[in-house]
Design an enzyme around this catalytic site. Structure first.
Site: not given
Ligand code: MN
Length: 729
Positions: A95-96
């Protein structure tokens, strides 16, 4: 993110001494039941996550890595397998950070990578802007998306830690997260049998959404009980000792404390005051035989006063899903309403093994496949927890695939539709509405343009793009739709397209015949038309035209019937038929198709063929598809070109042979572009050392225009030949 260190990880280019140690609690918990190899893998996952999140902070200012570590600790408490722990540590790296799923496959294998990927996909399932209020469907979608049930477990623990630290978020976010938790994650935890996690998730969300109500309720419980745990324990002991002294030896008594949110829900849905919510204290008594169940009932009724009309005998009359138990409510210690369930251990196990038995009486819909598989998994989980002391057996037991045969999809408005696995946007369109399926021309999946044959995945949002007017179905669609709705819809359309094409062709044929005697169909009175149709023996003009177009009847014979019906004589001297006139892409007002085999253009000698599938198709007279039949079959008619008023554009294929020299190709292309002609496609192939073959698709308005430009190509010194391809023999 620390790119350098991550790179070293990807290359496995580091010494063991360079690895960071696991945080102590994580290390201890891991060591308590996992082996050295698994410990090493978890340590690597920790290192990977640590560097991936390097420099990121949580909302409360702590390093981001503290969150995945906390999530892995919850899973360690549940004694999950090493792959789940690794996935938990890395659940946010996709995700990040700049990490790709392939990296995880390489380093940790498919299972870990798939769990991490699945958790990320669930995290992106932003449910708050959905209209779908059927929570059941949302849960099914999540289960279908997860495939591996460990995805759900990791996601639940992720959510649990986020809820435990929710006070760090701004108020608006707190509300969104709490609602989402109550709607999706609480029920999901119930479905996979994680009762404690469900209770905690719900209670935190409830406290967050309704802090005042939660506080009041808590105070009420406290004051009414003076310490719930103590009371529960006291009643439990009392029940147990009564059973023992009355010679029910092997009885187990368990307290079932209801969580705050479920008490609140009961007050709300049953509209009862708190004091009347009887099952605040619940107990389960497990014994060895059915006989003992009834004896145990008698014994506790003897000591505590039963509450009227609350006794249910589900042993003699089991619930429809097979659930068996005795239910009774009593007033314990003269003050506390308690609800007691009495079962044999066998009944209890059965109730936990079958999904119907376990969830069937808690959720409305128990017949679903995904749930069944989840239930098999659940019973497997309980079994393996009981049987295996050793964690790798346990990991095996948990590895049951939730491979669903259904996908769950959102409409742009947020409604959920379930379709067979393998479904495409066309299936989706027909599932939503037949009209939508009938006019689909394109689609967007998750707001991006996508091809109509794309296989849809659970959780995607599908938007169908429709044509303003009716569009033709493509027979190729039948190859990739999976639902019978879509298949039937497409077949139906193809059938009616065939009929309308044949009808159009039939009209052209008959009109051109009649024209020779100066008659048009529109001139004929309805009454005489009726007489003519009767004499032919056909019920309607449409039917006659369709039969003509599909070759079931012959044009000049039908025309004769019309002449005699109209009492006119066929004009003399018109042997053979009059040519049809092509106006742009129409003949007699009926749209026509230009054959792809020979690509006729304006000014060519043309032949019209009445094709049963495609209607009237125009070919070049020399095309080998039509030339042999031109004078033998009524369905081949000569055609001439009317004025090219709308400057309709035609396509044509050229084959050019040139010297094999640098710059020749661009020279030739520039001849076309300077003449204002579009070049659609160019294929070159080297013929030998000296010559190159070029095949080009060109757009032109007429054969005259083409001839001019072909002359220019031929006039170049480097050109050895330039000819048009018309599919000749
Ligand atoms: Mn997370």
């Amino acid at each position: 993110m620390n790119k350098k260190v991550l790179q070293a990880h990807l290359l496995k280019d580091f010494a063991d001494s360079e690895l960071l140690k696991l945080p102590n609690p994580t290390y201890k918990a891991t060591k308590s039941y996992l082996n050295g190899k698994e410990l090493k893998k978890i340590q690597l996952a920790y290192n990977f996550a640590f560097h991936a999140h390097d420099g990121q902070l949580r909302k409360d200012g702590t390093p981001y890595i503290s969150h995945p570590v906390a999530v892995s600790n919850i899973l360690l408490e549940l004694k999950m397998d090493a792959d789940s722990i690794c996935a938990a540590l890395m659940h946010d790296v996709l995700e990040d950070c700049d990490v790709h799923k392939n990296n995880l496959v390489k380093l940790f294998g498919n299972d870990v990578a798939n769990i991490v990927d699945g958790v990320s996909k669930l995290s992106n399932l932003n449910i708050t802007d959905r209209l779908e209020r059927d929570a059941n469907n949302l849960q099914k979608m999540a289960l279908a998306m997860a495939r591996d049930v460990r995805v759900i477990l990791v996601k639940l623990c992720d959510r649990l830690h986020n809820m435990r630290t929710i006070e760090n978020l701004p108020r608006a976010k707190q509300i969104i997260k709490s609602k989402e938790t109550l709607e999706l994650y609480g029920p999901l935890a119930l479905r996979v049998g994680m009762q404690d996690i469900r209770a905690e998730l719900e209670d935190i969300s409830f406290r967050c959404l309704h802090p005042l109500r939660a506080e009041m309720l808590e105070n009420a419980i406290k004051s009414s009980s003076g310490g719930r745990k103590k009371i529960v324990e006291k009643i439990r002991k009392e029940l147990k000792s009564h059973l023992q002294t009355n010679e029910i030896e092997n009885a187990a008594v368990k307290g079932r404390e209801k969580n705050l949110y479920s008490i609140y829900n009961k007050i709300k849905t049953k509209h009862k005051p708190f004091s009347e919510i009887l099952d605040v204290y619940g107990f389960r008594i497990l014994v060895d035989s059915t006989d003992d169940c009834y004896r145990a009932l008698g014994i506790i009724h003897n000591y505590f006063s039963p509450i009227e009309n609350k006794f249910k005998d589900y042993i003699a009359i089991p619930k429809s899903n097979g659930y068996q138990a005795l239910h009774t409510s009593l007033l314990a210690l003269n003050a506390f309403p308690i609800e007691v369930q009495i079962q044999t251990r066998g009944m209890w196990a059965t109730a936990n093994e079958g999904i119907a038995a376990h969830w069937g009486y808690k959720t409305k819909d128990s017949s679903h496949g995904v749930e069944l598989r989840a239930s098999r998994w659940l019973s497997g989980l309980i079994d393996s927890q009981k049987k295996s002391a050793n964690s790798s057996d346990f990991a095996e037991g948990i590895k049951i695939d939730l491979d669903s045969d259904e996908v769950y999809l959102f409409s742009p408005k947020g409604h959920i539709y379930s379709l067979k696995t393998g479904a495409t946007p066309i299936d989706f369109a027909y599932e939503v509405h037949t009209d939508l399926g009938d006019s689909i021309i394109g689609c967007k999946v998750n707001r991006r343009d996508a091809p109509l044959n794309i296989e849809l995945e659970s959780g995607q949002t599908v938007e169908i793009i429709i044509a303003k007017s009716k569009v033709e179905a493509n027979p190729a669609w039948l190859n990739f739709v999976v639902s019978s709705k879509a298949r039937n819809g497409i077949r139906h359309r193809l059938q009616s397209q065939k009929i309308s094409a044949a009808r159009k062709a039939g009209k052209v044929m008959l009109e051109s015949e009649l024209k020779r005697s100066g008659v048009s169909l529109s001139d004929i009175k309805a009454s005489s038309l009726r007489t003519i149709l009767d004499s032919i023996g056909v019920t309607s003009l449409t039917k006659l035209l369709t039969e003509l177009g599909s070759g079931k009847r012959t044009g000049n014979i039908i025309a004769e019937r019309f002449y005699s019906g109209l009492q006119i004589r066929k004009r003399a001297g018109t042997q053979g038929s009059n040519p049809l006139t092509i106006l742009d892409n129409h003949i007699e007002g009926v749209s026509i198709v230009f054959a792809k085999c020979c690509m006729p253009i304006y000014g060519d000698q043309a032949i019209a063929h009445s094709d049963t599938e495609r209607g009237i198709v125009i070919h070049h007279q020399k095309c080998k598809q039509v030339a042999p039949f031109a004078n033998k079959d009524q369905r081949y008619m000569p055609a001439i070109w009317g004025p090219n008023k709308k400057e309709y554009i035609y396509k044509v294929k050229l084959s050019i042979t040139t010297e094999n020299k640098i710059g020749v190709l661009s020279d030739i292309i520039s001849i076309f572009t300077r003449a204002g002609l579009n070049v659609d496609a160019v294929i070159t192939k080297i013929i030998d050392q000296n010559f190159t073959g070029i095949e080009m698709d060109i757009q032109v308005k007429s054969s005259a225009e083409l001839e001019v430009v072909m002359q220019k190509v031929r006039s170049k010194k480097t050109t050895s030949s330039c000819k048009r391809l018309i599919n000749e023999k």
